[in-house]
Design a protein around this motif. Structure first.
Motif, PDB file in Angstrom:
ATOM      1  N   GLU A  33      -7.206   2.317   2.892  1.00 52.34           N
ATOM      2  CA  GLU A  33      -6.469   1.240   2.228  1.00 52.34           C
ATOM      3  C   GLU A  33      -5.906   0.258   3.255  1.00 52.34           C
ATOM      4  O   GLU A  33      -5.845  -0.944   3.010  1.00 52.34           O
ATOM      5  CB  GLU A  33      -5.339   1.823   1.376  1.00 52.34           C
ATOM      6  CG  GLU A  33      -5.824   2.586   0.151  1.00 52.34           C
ATOM      7  CD  GLU A  33      -4.671   3.008  -0.750  1.00 52.34           C
ATOM      8  OE1 GLU A  33      -3.582   2.395  -0.634  1.00 52.34           O
ATOM      9  OE2 GLU A  33      -4.857   3.939  -1.548  1.00 52.34           O
ATOM     10  N   VAL A  34      -5.497   0.801   4.402  1.00 50.77           N
ATOM     11  CA  VAL A  34      -4.955  -0.078   5.440  1.00 50.77           C
ATOM     12  C   VAL A  34      -6.034  -1.028   5.942  1.00 50.77           C
ATOM     13  O   VAL A  34      -5.792  -2.221   6.138  1.00 50.77           O
ATOM     14  CB  VAL A  34      -4.385   0.758   6.613  1.00 50.77           C
ATOM     15  CG1 VAL A  34      -3.877  -0.168   7.717  1.00 50.77           C
ATOM     16  CG2 VAL A  34      -3.256   1.656   6.131  1.00 50.77           C
TER      17      VAL A  34
ATOM     18  N   VAL B  47       3.223  -1.801   6.402  1.00 54.02           N
ATOM     19  CA  VAL B  47       2.476  -0.808   5.631  1.00 54.02           C
ATOM     20  C   VAL B  47       3.242   0.507   5.629  1.00 54.02           C
ATOM     21  O   VAL B  47       3.701   0.965   6.682  1.00 54.02           O
ATOM     22  CB  VAL B  47       1.061  -0.598   6.230  1.00 54.02           C
ATOM     23  CG1 VAL B  47       0.336   0.516   5.503  1.00 54.02           C
ATOM     24  CG2 VAL B  47       0.261  -1.884   6.167  1.00 54.02           C
TER      25      VAL B  47
ATOM     26  N   THR C 207       0.329   5.370   3.565  1.00 50.49           N
ATOM     27  CA  THR C 207      -0.870   4.680   3.096  1.00 50.49           C
ATOM     28  C   THR C 207      -2.134   5.272   3.716  1.00 50.49           C
ATOM     29  O   THR C 207      -2.211   5.413   4.938  1.00 50.49           O
ATOM     30  CB  THR C 207      -0.791   3.187   3.458  1.00 50.49           C
ATOM     31  OG1 THR C 207       0.452   2.655   3.033  1.00 50.49           O
ATOM     32  CG2 THR C 207      -1.930   2.423   2.796  1.00 50.49           C
TER      33      THR C 207
ATOM     34  N   GLY D 213       0.790  -1.227   0.000  1.00 49.14           N
ATOM     35  CA  GLY D 213       0.000   0.000   0.000  1.00 49.14           C
ATOM     36  C   GLY D 213       0.813   1.263   0.000  1.00 49.14           C
ATOM     37  O   GLY D 213       1.796   1.399   0.696  1.00 49.14           O
ATOM     38  N   GLY D 214       0.389   2.248  -0.781  1.00 55.58           N
ATOM     39  CA  GLY D 214       0.952   3.594  -0.732  1.00 55.58           C
ATOM     40  C   GLY D 214       2.354   3.687  -1.282  1.00 55.58           C
ATOM     41  O   GLY D 214       3.047   2.713  -1.485  1.00 55.58           O
TER      42      GLY D 214
END
Length: 407
Positions: A368-369, A360, A364, A271-272
């Motif tokens: 989304e997390v 993560v 992010t 993510g991110g």
């Protein structure tokens, strides 16, 4: 006409009041004598500084203060232990007699032992000393003013030099009151214990926003004191410490979360993109550096006390550099009731190994997390721990997936 019975009753009342005032005056003078001793005697001052440094060092190293004493001294010891814990100084009381029937196992080499005995030669304490692990520092609150005359600190079974905190009285209690009941002697012992507790708290809690006052507030949510403190500025731990004691256990499986089966790609950052920090994510996480480490080989009680002593950690506790217990499982331990059980001896592990932390990027977005957590979790009762990673691929904070999905 005068009433003889009335006159006799009035005379008894006067005698009772006179006796009470005499006791107050003697104990007041005992405290004045104690204050003068510590203000004028450099040896007593050095011993007090040494004792404060020893306890502070013990707590920082993951140890605890063990307080012991017999009779009235034991009751003073229990009060000192309670004051220490309310100030975030991990302490327990050890009854000398029970210690010889198995309870001495509570004392570990990393701990410090505080002995309270006016005579300095209480038989039960002397019998206990040979069974105290080597390396445990001794501090004694007694009437002695020189450690070389105190039997508790000159025990032939111990090579370590103990620390004497003198707590003498200026006049013998039997001579002052006509009875040898502990009165002024227990008063001065209590004052030395209180002085020690507050001095250690001031040395131990030095971070901004986490001083002795904030720690005490966090540990005292109940009663009149708690009500008064609740009306003042709240602290980060106020809600957390309360929930630790009264919140029912969350729905959490004790299946091992470090099993790769639960996280197909535990070491893959998700993510991110690396860049500007996302305020939602970073505000939710607890900095990894703020998470305290419970004593090695500790009990459930050790974990719970460690979590309470560090308000900024919000119930996160490390078992090692690669194992942590998230808040949801600390609360579960609080409801377990097996406070003397070893954490690693429980039927199922409660810690989460670094191999299964869901990594993560700190940039992010929170939504989304949440999706990452849902996707990565096969068993709905097992939620992975989120490790927030910076641009150098280092963990900077932790988030409990259970609490994240509840938001």
């Amino acid at each position: 006409m005068k009433n003889p019975e009335h006159e006799q009753s009035a005379s008894a009342d006067i005698d009772a009041a006179s006796t009470a005032l005499h006791v107050i005056a003697i104990e007041r003078d005992a405290l004045n004598h104690l204050s003068h001793l510590y203000r004028s005697n450099t040896q007593a001052q050095d011993s007090l500084r040494h004792a404060v440094a020893q306890i502070t060092q013990t707590i920082r190293a993951g140890g605890k203060l063990v307080v012991t004493g017999m009779g009235k001294s034991g009751k003073i010891g229990r009060k000192v232990e309670a004051t220490m814990n309310s100030l975030g100084i991990h302490s327990v009381f050890l009854h000398p007699t029970e210690a010889l029937h198995g309870d001495v196992g509570i004392v570990r080499p990393v701990d410090t032992l505080l002995l309270i005995s006016y005579s300095g030669r209480t038989p039960e304490l002397l019998r206990l000393l040979p069974y105290i692990p080597c390396g445990v520092a001794l501090i004694a609150i007694t009437s002695h003013t020189d450690p070389s005359t105190c039997p508790l600190l000159t025990d032939p079974h111990r090579s370590e030099k103990g620390i004497l905190l003198p707590a003498p009285v200026h006049v013998d209690e039997e001579a002052a009151f006509g009875v040898a009941a502990p009165t002024s002697s227990t008063t001065v012992a209590l004052v030395v214990g209180d002085a020690l507790a507050l001095a250690v708290a001031r040395c131990l809690h030095t971070e901004p926003g986490r001083g002795p006052a904030e720690v005490f507030k966090a540990h005292h949510p109940g009663g009149a004191i708690g009500a008064a403190l609740a009306s003042s500025v709240s602290t980060p731990m106020s809600t957390a410490s309360s929930s630790l004691l009264i919140t029912p256990p969350t729905s959490v499986s004790l299946a091992p979360l470090d099993d790769p089966e639960y996280n197909p790609s535990p070491t893959t950052s998700r993510g991110g993109a690396w860049g500007k920090k996302d305020s939602e994510l970073t505000e939710l996480m607890v900095p990894i550096d703020a998470v305290p480490t419970a004593p090695a080989g500790g009990t459930v009680l050790d974990v719970l006390l460690t979590s309470l002593q560090h308000p900024a950690a919000k119930l996160w506790v490390k078992l090692s550099a690669t194992e942590v217990i998230p808040p949801s499982r600390v609360r579960w331990l609080a409801k377990l009731g097996q406070v003397n059980a070893g954490v690693r001896e429980l039927p199922s592990p409660v810690s989460v190994h670094a191999a299964s932390w869901l990594r993560v990027a700190m940039s992010t977005p929170l939504r989304e997390v949440r999706e990452i957590v849902r996707t990565a979790t096969k068993d709905p009762s097992v939620v992975p721990l989120i490790s927030v990673i910076d641009a150098e691929d280092s963990c900077v904070g932790l988030i409990d997936g259970n609490e994240l999905l509840d938001r």
